[in-house]
Design an enzyme around this catalytic site. Structure first.
Site, PDB file in Angstrom:
ATOM      1  N   THR A 136       0.824  -1.213   0.000  1.00 56.05           N
ATOM      2  CA  THR A 136       0.000   0.000   0.000  1.00 56.05           C
ATOM      3  C   THR A 136       0.857   1.261   0.000  1.00 56.05           C
ATOM      4  OG1 THR A 136      -1.766  -1.147   1.175  1.00 56.05           O
ATOM      5  CG2 THR A 136      -1.785   1.252   1.281  1.00 56.05           C
ATOM      6  N   GLY A 141      -3.955   2.790  -2.576  1.00 57.65           N
ATOM      7  CA  GLY A 141      -4.449   1.863  -1.580  1.00 57.65           C
ATOM      8  C   GLY A 141      -5.305   0.796  -2.237  1.00 57.65           C
ATOM      9  N   CYS A 242      -0.830 -13.128  -2.153  1.00 57.39           N
ATOM     10  CA  CYS A 242      -0.525 -13.101  -0.722  1.00 57.39           C
ATOM     11  C   CYS A 242      -1.708 -12.547   0.059  1.00 57.39           C
ATOM     12  CB  CYS A 242       0.720 -12.247  -0.463  1.00 57.39           C
ATOM     13  SG  CYS A 242       2.231 -12.840  -1.270  1.00 57.39           S
ATOM     14  N   GLU A 367      -6.700  -4.454   3.635  1.00 61.63           N
ATOM     15  CA  GLU A 367      -6.677  -5.630   2.766  1.00 61.63           C
ATOM     16  C   GLU A 367      -7.925  -5.691   1.882  1.00 61.63           C
ATOM     17  OE1 GLU A 367      -5.214  -9.267   4.383  1.00 61.63           O
ATOM     18  OE2 GLU A 367      -3.939  -8.238   5.826  1.00 61.63           O
TER      19      GLU A 367
END
Length: 388
Positions: A136, A141, A242, A367
């Site tokens: 980020t 973002g 991930c 996330e």
């Protein structure tokens, strides 16, 4: 309190003995090392990250879903159950563990060279070395494809420049997995703490996730050798894969936060008397308790189901997005309702409810924001991308 709310459907029947053991040992760890202290950590805006990491490593909780290199090699359901217990303590503690294992360690395990795996993963699994995950940025973002951090070749070395923001474990990490744009696309690099040109600053004045380390990483011409690049990571799909692993931990983890709030509300309303009887004796209170139990039970079932899909090797990103969308929303609504049931007592750190409520506001965002996951699910339903 006559019943634990998530026991009503006998969810233990869905779990193996090994999975129940992981859950129970993690719960004992949280009972001994987190619950007695976390309100103070949260109020002070600090957490003994290194100490907790070593203890979590001794329990096999760091990178627990990875195979080899000192990792436990457990399944996704066991990982989710551990995350639920950690987050019942505090979302910040769960973030410490999940960023270490599902982001930093997973990146090395999935995309690193054998030399990188041998060097980094065993001490990371023991909690002796901490990692963070630099994806980020201040202006990138929800849209990581717009990242500005760049890595350019300098002979056999690489030179990294840019800024990463909202990085969990940043100020305590021994190594940062930094994602940067190169002439060949997005690549990952292992940047050791203290590298010349790397500046790490803690994010101040947080009103959420206060028992967690959050940092800004500034890279000003940071030079790393060729063997610092993760050779298997090619393109943005690598860091996003991930995130899929880490989001599984969130899907299950928030059930623990919601459960902690609901159990607190059950105890409080059973003891607090108004108008001559316990608050739990009123129909409005029981209706709220029943609705919250239904929401959390559904969230727990969804978490286990997604874990089983992951263990079968067929998990799709949109399924994880649906899980995060549903479960974080459910847990946050439970926390808000429980805060109201506690009345004035609900706003103090004498009870965990408002602390969880504030933490979950961040979990709703990180996330992948709530809106981003809505669009991922929307695209899966309609076949039409609506991001731009």
């Amino acid at each position: 309190m006559s019943a634990r709310p998530l026991d009503l459907l006998d969810l233990d029947r869905l779990l193996t003995p090994e999975e129940r053991d992981v859950r129970d040992s993690t719960r004992r760890f949280v009972d001994a090392r987190v619950r007695p202290h976390v309100a103070g950590w949260w109020e002070a805006g600090t957490v003994p990250a290194r100490e907790l990491a070593r203890e979590a490593g001794a329990l096999g909780l760091l990178g627990m879903q990875l195979e080899g290199y000192g990792c436990a090699g457990l399944g996704a359901v066991a990982y989710g159950l551990a995350c639920a217990e950690l987050e019942a303590g505090d979302s910040g503690v769960r973030s410490l563990v999940s960023v270490q294992g599902s982001l930093a360690m997973h990146a090395v395990h999935a995309y690193g060279s054998e030399e990188q795996r041998e060097r980094w993963l065993p001490p990371m699994a023991r909690g002796e070395v901490l990692g963070c995950f630099g994806l980020t940025e201040p202006d990138a973002g929800s849209d990581p494809g717009s990242m500005r951090t760049r890595a350019e070749r300098d002979g056999d070395d690489w030179v990294l420049s840019g800024t990463k923001m909202w990085i969990t474990n940043g100020t305590v990490a021994d190594v940062a997995v930094v994602w940067a744009r190169t002439e060949d696309g997005v690549r990952g690099f292992l940047v050791p703490a203290g590298a010349p040109g790397l500046t790490v600053r803690e994010v101040p004045r947080k009103l959420s996730l206060r028992a967690s380390v959050t940092a800004e990483l500034s890279l000003d011409g940071v030079q790393v050798p060729a063997d610092a690049r993760l050779p298997g990571a090619r393109g943005l799909s690598a860091p996003l894969s991930c995130l899929v692993q880490a989001r599984l931990g969130i899907v299950a983890g928030v059930v623990g936060a919601g459960r902690e709030c609901l159990e607190t509300a059950l105890r409080y309303t059973g003891e607090r008397r108004q108008f001559g009887r316990p608050l739990a004796a009123f129909q409005l209170t029981q209706a709220k308790l029943a609705d919250m139990t239904a929401a959390l039970t559904g969230a727990a079932l969804l978490a286990v189901h997604l874990g089983r899909i992951a263990e079968a090797g067929v998990l799709r990103p949109e399924q994880v997005s649906l899980g995060k969308l549903n479960n974080v929303r459910a847990a946050l609504e439970v926390a808000r309702t429980c805060r109201a049931l506690l009345g004035g007592a609900g706003i103090t750190l004498d009870h965990p409810v408002m602390r969880h409520m504030a933490n979950l506001e961040t979990v709703l965002t990180y996330e992948g924001t709530h809106e981003v996951h809505q669009l991922v699910v929307g695209q899966a339903l309609t076949g039409i991308g609506a991001f731009r």
